[in-house]
Motif scaffolding. Structure first.
Motif, mmCIF file in Angstrom:
data_model
loop_
_atom_site.group_PDB
_atom_site.id
_atom_site.type_symbol
_atom_site.label_atom_id
_atom_site.label_comp_id
_atom_site.label_asym_id
_atom_site.label_seq_id
_atom_site.Cartn_x
_atom_site.Cartn_y
_atom_site.Cartn_z
ATOM 1 N N ASN A 178 11.286 4.587 -45.686
ATOM 2 C CA ASN A 178 10.183 4.442 -46.642
ATOM 3 C C ASN A 178 10.129 3.013 -47.141
ATOM 4 O O ASN A 178 11.121 2.284 -47.068
ATOM 5 C CB ASN A 178 10.345 5.432 -47.809
ATOM 6 C CG ASN A 178 11.551 5.128 -48.693
ATOM 7 O OD1 ASN A 178 11.523 4.232 -49.531
ATOM 8 N ND2 ASN A 178 12.656 5.872 -48.482
ATOM 9 N N SER A 190 7.350 5.264 -53.577
ATOM 10 C CA SER A 190 7.375 4.719 -52.208
ATOM 11 C C SER A 190 6.377 5.419 -51.297
ATOM 12 O O SER A 190 5.829 6.461 -51.651
ATOM 13 C CB SER A 190 8.775 4.901 -51.612
ATOM 14 O OG SER A 190 9.084 6.274 -51.564
ATOM 15 N N MET A 191 6.205 4.817 -50.125
ATOM 16 C CA MET A 191 5.431 5.460 -49.062
ATOM 17 C C MET A 191 6.381 5.668 -47.887
ATOM 18 O O MET A 191 7.020 4.721 -47.419
ATOM 19 C CB MET A 191 4.281 4.542 -48.624
ATOM 20 C CG MET A 191 3.405 5.152 -47.541
ATOM 21 S SD MET A 191 2.094 4.017 -46.994
ATOM 22 C CE MET A 191 2.858 3.256 -45.552
ATOM 23 N N THR A 192 6.485 6.911 -47.430
ATOM 24 C CA THR A 192 7.291 7.173 -46.240
ATOM 25 C C THR A 192 6.455 6.711 -45.047
ATOM 26 O O THR A 192 5.259 6.972 -44.982
ATOM 27 C CB THR A 192 7.643 8.669 -46.155
ATOM 28 O OG1 THR A 192 8.307 9.020 -47.374
ATOM 29 C CG2 THR A 192 8.559 8.964 -44.984
ATOM 30 N N LYS A 193 7.104 5.992 -44.121
ATOM 31 C CA LYS A 193 6.297 5.324 -43.095
ATOM 32 C C LYS A 193 6.687 5.724 -41.677
ATOM 33 O O LYS A 193 7.849 6.016 -41.395
ATOM 34 C CB LYS A 193 6.408 3.801 -43.259
ATOM 35 C CG LYS A 193 7.821 3.289 -43.125
ATOM 36 C CD LYS A 193 7.945 1.819 -43.474
ATOM 37 C CE LYS A 193 9.384 1.373 -43.363
ATOM 38 N NZ LYS A 193 9.646 0.006 -43.755
ATOM 39 N N GLY A 224 4.542 11.193 -47.019
ATOM 40 C CA GLY A 224 3.454 10.716 -47.881
ATOM 41 C C GLY A 224 3.945 9.777 -48.967
ATOM 42 O O GLY A 224 4.804 8.916 -48.732
ATOM 43 N N PHE A 225 3.413 9.960 -50.172
ATOM 44 C CA PHE A 225 3.806 9.111 -51.300
ATOM 45 C C PHE A 225 4.789 9.868 -52.184
ATOM 46 O O PHE A 225 4.620 11.071 -52.424
ATOM 47 C CB PHE A 225 2.569 8.681 -52.096
ATOM 48 C CG PHE A 225 1.755 7.681 -51.324
ATOM 49 C CD1 PHE A 225 2.002 6.327 -51.458
ATOM 50 C CD2 PHE A 225 0.794 8.094 -50.421
ATOM 51 C CE1 PHE A 225 1.293 5.404 -50.709
ATOM 52 C CE2 PHE A 225 0.080 7.174 -49.669
ATOM 53 C CZ PHE A 225 0.330 5.825 -49.816
ATOM 54 N N GLN A 229 7.377 14.665 -54.022
ATOM 55 C CA GLN A 229 6.193 14.113 -53.363
ATOM 56 C C GLN A 229 5.046 13.999 -54.372
ATOM 57 O O GLN A 229 4.800 14.923 -55.144
ATOM 58 C CB GLN A 229 5.772 15.025 -52.209
ATOM 59 C CG GLN A 229 4.721 14.371 -51.341
ATOM 60 C CD GLN A 229 4.270 15.259 -50.185
ATOM 61 O OE1 GLN A 229 3.853 16.379 -50.401
ATOM 62 N NE2 GLN A 229 4.360 14.743 -48.990
ATOM 63 N N ILE A 260 -3.126 6.071 -56.463
ATOM 64 C CA ILE A 260 -2.937 6.737 -55.158
ATOM 65 C C ILE A 260 -3.814 7.991 -55.106
ATOM 66 O O ILE A 260 -4.512 8.235 -54.130
ATOM 67 C CB ILE A 260 -1.441 7.104 -54.939
ATOM 68 C CG1 ILE A 260 -0.598 5.838 -54.727
ATOM 69 C CG2 ILE A 260 -1.277 8.061 -53.764
ATOM 70 C CD1 ILE A 260 0.909 6.050 -54.819
ATOM 71 N N THR A 315 1.705 -3.004 -56.403
ATOM 72 C CA THR A 315 2.811 -3.131 -55.446
ATOM 73 C C THR A 315 3.305 -4.577 -55.371
ATOM 74 O O THR A 315 4.507 -4.863 -55.433
ATOM 75 C CB THR A 315 2.340 -2.666 -54.051
ATOM 76 O OG1 THR A 315 1.985 -1.291 -54.137
ATOM 77 C CG2 THR A 315 3.412 -2.838 -52.999
ATOM 78 N N GLN A 334 1.332 5.984 -43.234
ATOM 79 C CA GLN A 334 2.143 6.948 -43.983
ATOM 80 C C GLN A 334 2.557 8.104 -43.071
ATOM 81 O O GLN A 334 1.783 8.530 -42.217
ATOM 82 C CB GLN A 334 1.413 7.452 -45.221
ATOM 83 C CG GLN A 334 0.003 7.892 -44.967
ATOM 84 C CD GLN A 334 -0.656 8.419 -46.233
ATOM 85 O OE1 GLN A 334 -0.106 9.260 -46.919
ATOM 86 N NE2 GLN A 334 -1.838 7.917 -46.524
#
Ligand code: DP6
Length: 364
Positions: A12, A38-41, A165-166, A182, A238, A250, A351
Motif C-alpha cells: 500500500n 492509505s491506498m492498497t495498490k 481499496g482505501f 477499509q 475519497i 497527500t 487501487q
C-alpha cells in the motif's frame, strides 16, 4: 487441523503517513503516533511489464520440523532470511501460535512477484500475507480486523495491507485497539499512480530508526496534529470522488513527514536529486494545468491543453509516487521520460480490489 496455508497480499502507499511510534506503548506493538490512511495498490499491465506488486507466502507447521525456518524465494532460488528479518517474522507467527495453542515449528517461504532489485520491496505486503496464511494454517479463522492487528506486529504499515481499496489505520492505544479498516473499495474513484523508481537499492536507513527519532523533531507535534485532521478530510474527499483534495492533502502530508525526518536528531534525508527533479516537474505540470483551466474559464482561447493535474508522495526512500487521474497515466509517464526517467524505471499502479487473501497455490 490443516497446518499448511498460502496467501497473497498487495503493498500500500500511505496518503497520510505513519512516522513515529507512540512512546507510551511497548515499541514491539508498532502503535503509531497518529492515524494514517492509505491506498492498497496493484500494478497495471503486470503481464506486459513482468512486475506484479504482490507477495505470495506459504507457511507449514509440523512436528517433523526441529526448528523454525524462513526463506525468500527469488528466481526459483531460496535464501534464508537474516536474523533481524526472522525476528519480525516471529513477532507475527509466535503470538498466533500462542492464540491457537499450537507448539510446533514452522517452515515459511515468501516470494515477491516482482524483481527483487526493483526498489519496490514492501514489508507491508509481506507481513499482511504472513499473518493471513498463518491464521489460516492454524485454523484460527481470524477476521480482517484481527489479521490487521497481527500484521502490524511485523511492520506497522502491514496493518493496512490486509484490506483493499482505501484504508484507515486507527492508531488506538493498545494491541487490541490499533488496527486498520477499509474506508471504501470505491473503484469509481478515478485515481492511479505512476511510480518513478529512482533507486533500486534497499533503504539506507530503515523506518524503525525513524519511528524512534521522529520525537526529536520540533515539527513532530504539528505533523501529528495535522495528520489527525487530514485523515478526516481525506476520507471525506475519497468518498466524494474529489481527486484535487485527495492529491493536495497527500502531498502536504508527505512534506510534513519529510520535514520531521530532516529535522530529527540525527537528520534523515531520503530524497536524491532525481526525487527533487520529479517533485518540481509534478508541481509545474499542475501549475500549468490550473493556469490553462483558469484561462479557459475566462474565455481566453488556448492552443492546446497544457499540464496535468498530478500530486506526489515519497516514503522513506527516494522513489516517488505521482498520483493522477487514470486517463493521465500515459501523460505523466511521458513527462517523467522528458526529465530522464526511463520507461524501465516506471511502474503504473491502481487501487487493488483486495489486500490479502488465501490461495490454494503453495510454494513448497
Ligand atoms: C514512510 O515501519 O511500516 O512508509 O520499514 O517497511 O516495515 P517498514 O515500514 P513501516 O513504516 C512505514 C513508513 C512509511 C509511511 C507509511 O507507510 O505510513
Amino acid at each position: 487441523m490443516k497446518l499448511k496455508s498460502s496467501a497473497v497480499a498487495h503493498p500500500n502507499i500511505a496518503l497520510i503517513k505513519y512516522w513515529g511510534r507512540a512512546v507510551d506503548h511497548p515499541s514491539y506493538l508498532n502503535i503509531p503516533t497518529n492515524d494514517t490512511v492509505s491506498m492498497t495498490k496493484e500494478s497495471i499491465e503486470s503481464s506486459k511489464t513482468g512486475i506484479d506488486l504482490i507477495t505470495h507466502t506459504t507457511i507449514e507447521f509440523s512436528e517433523n520440523f526441529s526448528k523454525d525456518t524462513a526463506f525468500l524465494k527469488t528466481n526459483n532460488e531460496l535464501s534464508v532470511f537474516d536474523q533481524s528479518q526472522m525476528k519480525r517474522i516471529l513477532a507475527v507467527v509466535n503470538p498466533l501460535k500462542e492464540l491457537a495453542n499450537v507448539d510446533l515449528h514452522f517452515k515459511m517461504v515468501s516470494e515477491n512477484k516482482f524483481p527483487t532489485a526493483a526498489g519496490l520491496a514492501s514489508s507491508a505486503s509481506a507481513f499482511a500475507a504472513l499473518a493471513t496464511c498463518t491464521s489460516n494454517a492454524l485454523n484460527l479463522g481470524l477476521d480482517n480486523t484481527e489479521l490487521s492487528k497481527y500484521a502490524r506486529l511485523g511492520s506497522g504499515s502491514a496493518a493496512r495491507s490486509i484490506h483493499g481499496g482505501f484504508v484507515w489505520w486507527k492508531k488506538g492505544n493498545s494491541h487490541d485497539t490499533s488496527y486498520a479498516e477499509q474506508i471504501c473499495a470505491c473503484n469509481e474513484f478515478n485515481i492511479a499512480a505512476v511510480i518513478a523508481v529512482i533507486n533500486r537499492e534497499e533503504k539506507e536507513v530503515i523506518s524503525n530508526v525513524g519511528h524512534d527519532s521522529a520525537h526529536s523533531s520540533v515539527f513532530n507535534p504539528i505533523k501529528i496534529k495535522e495528520s489527525e485532521r487530514q485523515c478526516v478530510e481525506i476520507r471525506e474527499a475519497i468518498m466524494n470522488d474529489d481527486f484535487t483534495t485527495v492529491g493536495k492533502i497527500t502531498e502536504k502530508n508527505c512534506l510534513y513527514m519529510h520535514s520531521v525526518m530532516m529535522t530529527s536528531d540525527p537528520p534523515l534525508f531520503y530524497w536524491n536529486p532525481n526525487t527533487l527533479r520529479v517533485m518540481k516537474r509534478v508541481t509545474k505540470l499542475r501549475y500549468q494545468y490550473f493556469q490553462t483551466a483558469k484561462l479557459l474559464k475566462e474565455g481566453v482561447k488556448q492552443k492546446e491543453k497544457e499540464g496535468i493535474e498530478c500530486y506526489f508522495t515519497v516514503d522513506a526512500g527516494p522513489n516517488i509516487h505521482c498520483f493522477c487521474r487514470t486517463e493521465d497515466i500515459e501523460g505523466v509517464q511521458g513527462f517523467l521520460g522528458d526529465i530522464g526517467i526511463p520507461e524501465s524505471d516506471i511502474v503504473k499502479v491502481k487501487q487493488a480490489d483486495y489486500g490479502s487473501k488465501i490461495i490454494e497455490d503453495h510454494l513448497f
